[in-house]
Motif scaffolding. Structure first.
Motif, PDB file in Angstrom:
ATOM      1  N   LEU A 294      -0.398   0.281  -6.794  1.00 26.90           N
ATOM      2  CA  LEU A 294      -1.157   0.712  -5.974  1.00 26.90           C
ATOM      3  C   LEU A 294      -1.580   2.285  -6.075  1.00 26.90           C
ATOM      4  O   LEU A 294      -0.334   2.563  -6.402  1.00 26.90           O
ATOM      5  CB  LEU A 294      -0.607   0.120  -4.444  1.00 26.90           C
TER       6      LEU A 294
ATOM      7  N   ASP B 114      -5.997   1.749  -3.041  1.00 29.52           N
ATOM      8  CA  ASP B 114      -5.523   1.173  -1.068  1.00 29.52           C
ATOM      9  C   ASP B 114      -4.551   1.661  -0.410  1.00 29.52           C
ATOM     10  O   ASP B 114      -4.194   0.594   0.678  1.00 29.52           O
ATOM     11  CB  ASP B 114      -4.488   0.536  -2.569  1.00 29.52           C
TER      12      ASP B 114
ATOM     13  N   ASP C  22      -2.346  -0.342   4.497  1.00 31.45           N
ATOM     14  CA  ASP C  22      -3.122  -0.055   3.410  1.00 31.45           C
ATOM     15  C   ASP C  22      -4.519   0.212   3.622  1.00 31.45           C
ATOM     16  O   ASP C  22      -4.683   0.400   4.888  1.00 31.45           O
ATOM     17  CB  ASP C  22      -3.141  -1.358   3.045  1.00 31.45           C
TER      18      ASP C  22
ATOM     19  N   ARG D 289      -3.345  -8.057  -4.058  1.00 27.94           N
ATOM     20  CA  ARG D 289      -4.592  -7.026  -4.767  1.00 27.94           C
ATOM     21  C   ARG D 289      -3.785  -7.521  -6.453  1.00 27.94           C
ATOM     22  O   ARG D 289      -4.190  -7.168  -7.498  1.00 27.94           O
ATOM     23  CB  ARG D 289      -3.787  -5.521  -4.829  1.00 27.94           C
TER      24      ARG D 289
END
Ligand code: HAM
Length: 438
Positions: A156, A160, A288, A333
């Protein structure tokens, strides 16, 4: 027992068949790797604790969710809903003899009787990382760096996720300067904690009725909480107790994280207060960026908890990161690894008489550290090859009577499709697969 009775899994609990367990292990490996990279040591404790460890220290919300019961010895006990009180208890017994700061992490399974909703289950695994015995803001920054680095390790990036950071001391000072008495601060925190999920009119009403704020002060307070930055707090409440110090700490916190390469992940946000009662200073939650999911991680400074559970009065800061929301986010993702079966070697016996030889060769290659399989009973050659492919075998050794007669067997490299005859002597020594089997 009725024949048609089916046993259902309890609501909010998960099974972990191998594919799910591989995903869990992938996350756990990252958590452990990053913990060690920052010099933390792993610990654990029992899943059951005395009920009163939580009733005063954790706050009402979590106490309402306890899996509590009386044991056969008449003790009031509960499954642990969080790890921090256990950590405080464990250290209470031994911290005096330990060099400080203490850097500990753990991966417990926790139990909370939650209302069913997305991202919330009744059990979850929660990575906890805590620094005990360091009051300076350097520890707060280090803790957040660990959390962010694990999320980066899992793939991430700054687009993100974001860490929203605040300091309870700032909110306390603002409340004090608006004349809210200390006994109403906790309820004010609770209102702020819910501000994003509640209608503004309801939050304003509660601030008036439960904290005694006037209509205009309630509005000013809510406006500051929702949009205010450190400069607004300095301008409006700069003279409040501890405000200068807390703002300086916040700046230092940001500066350290920027030097650690994590500046783009941080955002000041007064709405973050955390739902648990024991926090005393810098607090944070990681979300997120699109706010599609609940918080992945939450933590902060809790300088009085160790003393409250009867231990040495030590400052502390840490976080908990759950596996549920994190796995949802990683799935969304496309960041979870393919779960593949990955045997190294499958042995195919053309005739049943060759199965003992398969056992001998399997044993040698297993001792060389390879993952080795074969059919557990007589099976057609076709079925054996199909199993080899299901198991993702990298190599297949084909034991045929004519080759064995000559003292060899055929080794097929499943990646390239090439075959070679290799001596049984070599295969019995756990060798002969070519390339990287030395
Ligand atoms: P918490 O905010 O209650 O903090 O939980 C931390 C994280 O655990 C949450 O952000 C969420 O990802 C996950 N989590 C919590 N409850 C559930 C649930 N019912 N289902 C799935 N995931 C959940 C604490 O527990 C603090 N003791 C953390 C801490 C450690 N503070 C200082 N050190």
């Amino acid at each position: 027992m009725a024949k048609d009775k089916a046993f259902a899994r309890l609501p909010g609990f998960r099974d972990f068949p191998p594919e799910e367990l591989q995903i869990r292990s992938h996350v756990f490996e990252s958590w452990r790797r990053i913990s060690r990279r920052y010099g933390f040591q792993e610990y654990d404790g029992p899943p059951l604790e005395a009920l009163d460890l939580y009733t005063e220290k954790s706050g009402e919300e979590i106490v309402g969710q306890l899996y509590a019961f009386e044991d056969k010895g008449g003790r009031e006990i509960t499954l642990r809903p969080e790890m921090t009180p256990s950590l405080a208890r464990i250290l209470g017994e031994r911290s005096r003899a330990m060099p400080k700061p203490i850097r500990w992490f753990t991966l417990p399974q926790l139990f909370r009787y939650e209302r069913q909703q997305r991202g919330r289950l009744r059990e979850h695994f929660q990575w906890n990382v805590d620094i005990i015995g360091e009051a300076g803001v350097g520890a707060d920054a280090e803790i957040l760096a660990v959390a962010l680095d694990a999320l980066r390790d899992l793939g991430l990036g700054k687009n993100d996720i974001v860490a929203r950071v605040s300091d309870r001391r700032l909110l306390t000072a603002v409340l004090s300067s608006l004349g809210v008495s200390p006994e109403h601060h906790l309820v004010a925190f609770e209102i702020v904690d819910k501000v994003e999920r509640e209608e503004a009119s309801r939050s304003l009403q509660r601030l008036r009725e439960e904290c005694g704020l006037s209509e205009s002060d309630a509005e000013a307070f809510l406006g500051l909480v929702e949009d205010g930055g450190p400069e607004d707090i300095a301008r409006l409440h700069g003279k409040g107790p501890g405000v200068t110090e807390a703002l300086a700490d916040m700046q230092e916190h940001q500066d350290i994280l920027a030097r650690l390469g994590l500046g783009d992940f941080i955002q000041f946000d007064l709405r973050i207060v955390r739902g648990l009662a024991y926090y005393t200073g810098i607090v944070f939650e990681i979300f997120d960026r699109n706010r599609e999911f609940r918080a992945v991680c939450g933590g902060g400074r809790y300088d009085r908890l160790l003393e409250l559970v009867g231990g040495e009065p030590l400052p502390a800061t840490g976080f908990g990161m759950g596996d549920v929301v994190l796995t949802e986010l990683l799935t969304d993702r496309g960041l979870l690894p393919d779960v593949a079966r990955d045997a190294d070697l499958f042995l195919v016996s053309i005739t049943p008489e060759l199965r003992p030889l398969a056992h001998e060769i399997a044993r040698a290659h297993r001792e060389s550290g390879r993952r080795v399989m074969y059919a557990l009973r007589d099976q057609s050659v076709k079925k054996q090859f199909s199993s080899a492919s299901t198991e993702g075998a990298r190599w297949v050794i084909i034991l045929g009577p004519d080759e064995v007669e000559k003292g060899v067997a055929v080794v097929r490299d499943m990646a390239s499709g090439t075959e070679a005859e290799v001596s049984l002597e070599e295969l019995r020594a756990g060798k002969g697969l070519g390339g990287d089997d030395a």
